[in-house]
Design an enzyme around this catalytic site. Sequence first.
Site, PDB file in Angstrom:
ATOM      1  N   ASN A   1       0.923  -1.130  -0.071  1.00 30.88           N
ATOM      2  CA  ASN A   1      -0.005   0.150   0.092  1.00 30.88           C
ATOM      3  C   ASN A   1       0.837   1.299   0.187  1.00 30.88           C
ATOM      4  O   ASN A   1       1.428   1.638   0.943  1.00 30.88           O
ATOM      5  CB  ASN A   1      -0.814  -0.022   1.309  1.00 30.88           C
ATOM      6  CG  ASN A   1      -1.664   1.359   1.434  1.00 30.88           C
ATOM      7  OD1 ASN A   1      -1.767   2.098   0.443  1.00 30.88           O
ATOM      8  ND2 ASN A   1      -2.376   1.288   2.558  1.00 30.88           N
TER       9      ASN A   1
ATOM     10  N   LYS B   1       0.106   4.219  -0.117  1.00 30.86           N
ATOM     11  CA  LYS B   1      -0.439   5.709   0.395  1.00 30.86           C
ATOM     12  C   LYS B   1      -0.082   6.869  -0.938  1.00 30.86           C
ATOM     13  O   LYS B   1      -0.395   6.572  -1.806  1.00 30.86           O
ATOM     14  CB  LYS B   1      -0.018   5.594   1.654  1.00 30.86           C
ATOM     15  CG  LYS B   1      -0.060   4.276   2.469  1.00 30.86           C
ATOM     16  CD  LYS B   1       0.221   4.666   4.080  1.00 30.86           C
ATOM     17  CE  LYS B   1      -0.225   3.243   4.673  1.00 30.86           C
ATOM     18  NZ  LYS B   1       0.114   3.382   6.229  1.00 30.86           N
TER      19      LYS B   1
ATOM     20  N   HIS C   1      -9.328   1.651   4.977  1.00 29.45           N
ATOM     21  CA  HIS C   1      -8.173   1.609   5.738  1.00 29.45           C
ATOM     22  C   HIS C   1      -8.292   2.562   6.964  1.00 29.45           C
ATOM     23  O   HIS C   1      -9.063   3.785   6.617  1.00 29.45           O
ATOM     24  CB  HIS C   1      -6.923   2.315   4.699  1.00 29.45           C
ATOM     25  CG  HIS C   1      -5.654   2.420   5.212  1.00 29.45           C
ATOM     26  ND1 HIS C   1      -5.303   2.996   6.042  1.00 29.45           N
ATOM     27  CD2 HIS C   1      -4.665   1.159   5.161  1.00 29.45           C
ATOM     28  CE1 HIS C   1      -3.886   2.679   6.587  1.00 29.45           C
ATOM     29  NE2 HIS C   1      -3.505   1.553   5.912  1.00 29.45           N
TER      30      HIS C   1
ATOM     31  N   GLU D   1      -6.530   4.980   7.852  1.00 32.38           N
ATOM     32  CA  GLU D   1      -6.213   6.541   7.524  1.00 32.38           C
ATOM     33  C   GLU D   1      -7.457   7.061   7.168  1.00 32.38           C
ATOM     34  O   GLU D   1      -7.577   8.096   7.387  1.00 32.38           O
ATOM     35  CB  GLU D   1      -4.969   6.424   6.695  1.00 32.38           C
ATOM     36  CG  GLU D   1      -3.688   6.133   7.424  1.00 32.38           C
ATOM     37  CD  GLU D   1      -2.611   5.730   6.732  1.00 32.38           C
ATOM     38  OE1 GLU D   1      -2.640   5.711   5.558  1.00 32.38           O
ATOM     39  OE2 GLU D   1      -1.806   4.962   7.443  1.00 32.38           O
TER      40      GLU D   1
ATOM     41  N   GLU E   1      -5.321  -4.870  10.388  1.00 26.87           N
ATOM     42  CA  GLU E   1      -4.411  -3.854  10.611  1.00 26.87           C
ATOM     43  C   GLU E   1      -4.551  -2.869  12.087  1.00 26.87           C
ATOM     44  O   GLU E   1      -5.287  -1.823  12.197  1.00 26.87           O
ATOM     45  CB  GLU E   1      -4.371  -2.758   9.701  1.00 26.87           C
ATOM     46  CG  GLU E   1      -4.107  -3.356   8.494  1.00 26.87           C
ATOM     47  CD  GLU E   1      -3.490  -2.489   7.242  1.00 26.87           C
ATOM     48  OE1 GLU E   1      -2.298  -2.556   6.907  1.00 26.87           O
ATOM     49  OE2 GLU E   1      -4.228  -1.336   7.176  1.00 26.87           O
TER      50      GLU E   1
ATOM     51  N   GLY F   1       2.603   1.958  10.732  1.00 30.94           N
ATOM     52  CA  GLY F   1       3.839   2.927  10.931  1.00 30.94           C
ATOM     53  C   GLY F   1       4.285   3.451  12.166  1.00 30.94           C
ATOM     54  O   GLY F   1       4.926   4.475  12.032  1.00 30.94           O
TER      55      GLY F   1
ATOM     56  N   SER G   1       3.556  -2.002  10.291  1.00 30.90           N
ATOM     57  CA  SER G   1       4.871  -2.371  10.485  1.00 30.90           C
ATOM     58  C   SER G   1       5.320  -3.675  10.331  1.00 30.90           C
ATOM     59  O   SER G   1       6.386  -4.201  10.685  1.00 30.90           O
ATOM     60  CB  SER G   1       5.313  -2.013  11.993  1.00 30.90           C
ATOM     61  OG  SER G   1       4.896  -0.560  12.216  1.00 30.90           O
TER      62      SER G   1
HETATM   63  P1  PGA Z   1       2.964   0.186   7.728  1.00 36.28           P
HETATM   64  O1  PGA Z   1       1.261   0.374   6.884  1.00 36.28           O
HETATM   65  O2  PGA Z   1       3.376  -1.246   6.998  1.00 36.28           O
HETATM   66  O3  PGA Z   1       3.636   1.439   7.309  1.00 36.28           O
HETATM   67  O4  PGA Z   1       2.738   0.028   9.089  1.00 36.28           O
HETATM   68  C1  PGA Z   1       0.479  -0.515   6.933  1.00 36.28           C
HETATM   69  C2  PGA Z   1      -0.791  -0.186   6.175  1.00 36.28           C
HETATM   70  O5  PGA Z   1      -1.025   1.108   6.504  1.00 36.28           O
HETATM   71  O6  PGA Z   1      -1.443  -0.867   5.516  1.00 36.28           O
END
Ligand code: PGA
Length: 265
Positions: A22, A24, A109, A111, A181, A187, A227
């Site tokens: 992803n 983003k 997601h 976010e 997630e 992140g 992560s």
């Molecule tokens: P990350 O993000 O691997 O940077 O933690 C995962 C995601 O948001 O799908």
Amino acid sequence: MVWVILDMNRKKMNRKKIIAGNWKMNKVIEESLSFINELKEAVRGINDNIEIVVSPPFTALSVINDAIKGSNILLAGQDVFWEDKGAYTGEISPMMLKDVGCKYTIIGHSERRQYCNETNETVNKKIKALLRNDLSVIICVGETIEEREDKRTFSVVGRQIRDGLKGLTQKDMEKVVIAYEPVWAIGTGKTATPSQANEMHLFIRDTIKEMFEDKIASSITIQYGGSVTPLNITELMLESEIDGALVGGASLDAGSFVQIIRGAV
Ligand code: PGA
């Protein structure tokens, strides 16, 4: 005991593994192309029941679609609107995603839930719009740290699954992938431990079993996200209920994304 383990492994082998990157809101067209050319070379020949998916920003979908022709890489959108077309300035429809070669779309997601008013109801509308256009879905679910500390993890994730997938048929579910997630792991460098993640995957599978047929629950792919790196992918994938990963930060560098794919095979 031995039989239980053998049975678990057999079920897991029947499920499709998916490693999805992803991106983003990262990478302009030139960066996207140089990434994809490197990835294409590196993953040539990997097909061991694993799907490799990249999810670039909308602006790069079309060029990436041309670049991955003939490769084993699939394309995903990062969001969609729930109508097929019309006066919805700024939105992208399922038909448009299909037109640029997407097989999957990431929906819900954290976010988008956090910054763009995504709710379980809009997630449900978007999923239905994708399915009626014959596109597959990766629905993201997961609790915040406050919800975990308040012991509301199961109720929050259960609700995200039940409301997000409300009204879907058994047949629809063949096109649905779930990504667990935990928001506190995204992140942050703080991965859920493999057993913490597996516990949630088991809960999600049980919830799917209550909503649909057993066969759907045992065959649905459930990815872990939060992560994921080349260092932790293998131990996560060893868990009985973890069928892949949705990777953010570590998917932006082709070298590390390839290591994650290799660590998951
Ligand atoms: P990350 O993000 O691997 O940077 O933690 C995962 C995601 O948001 O799908």
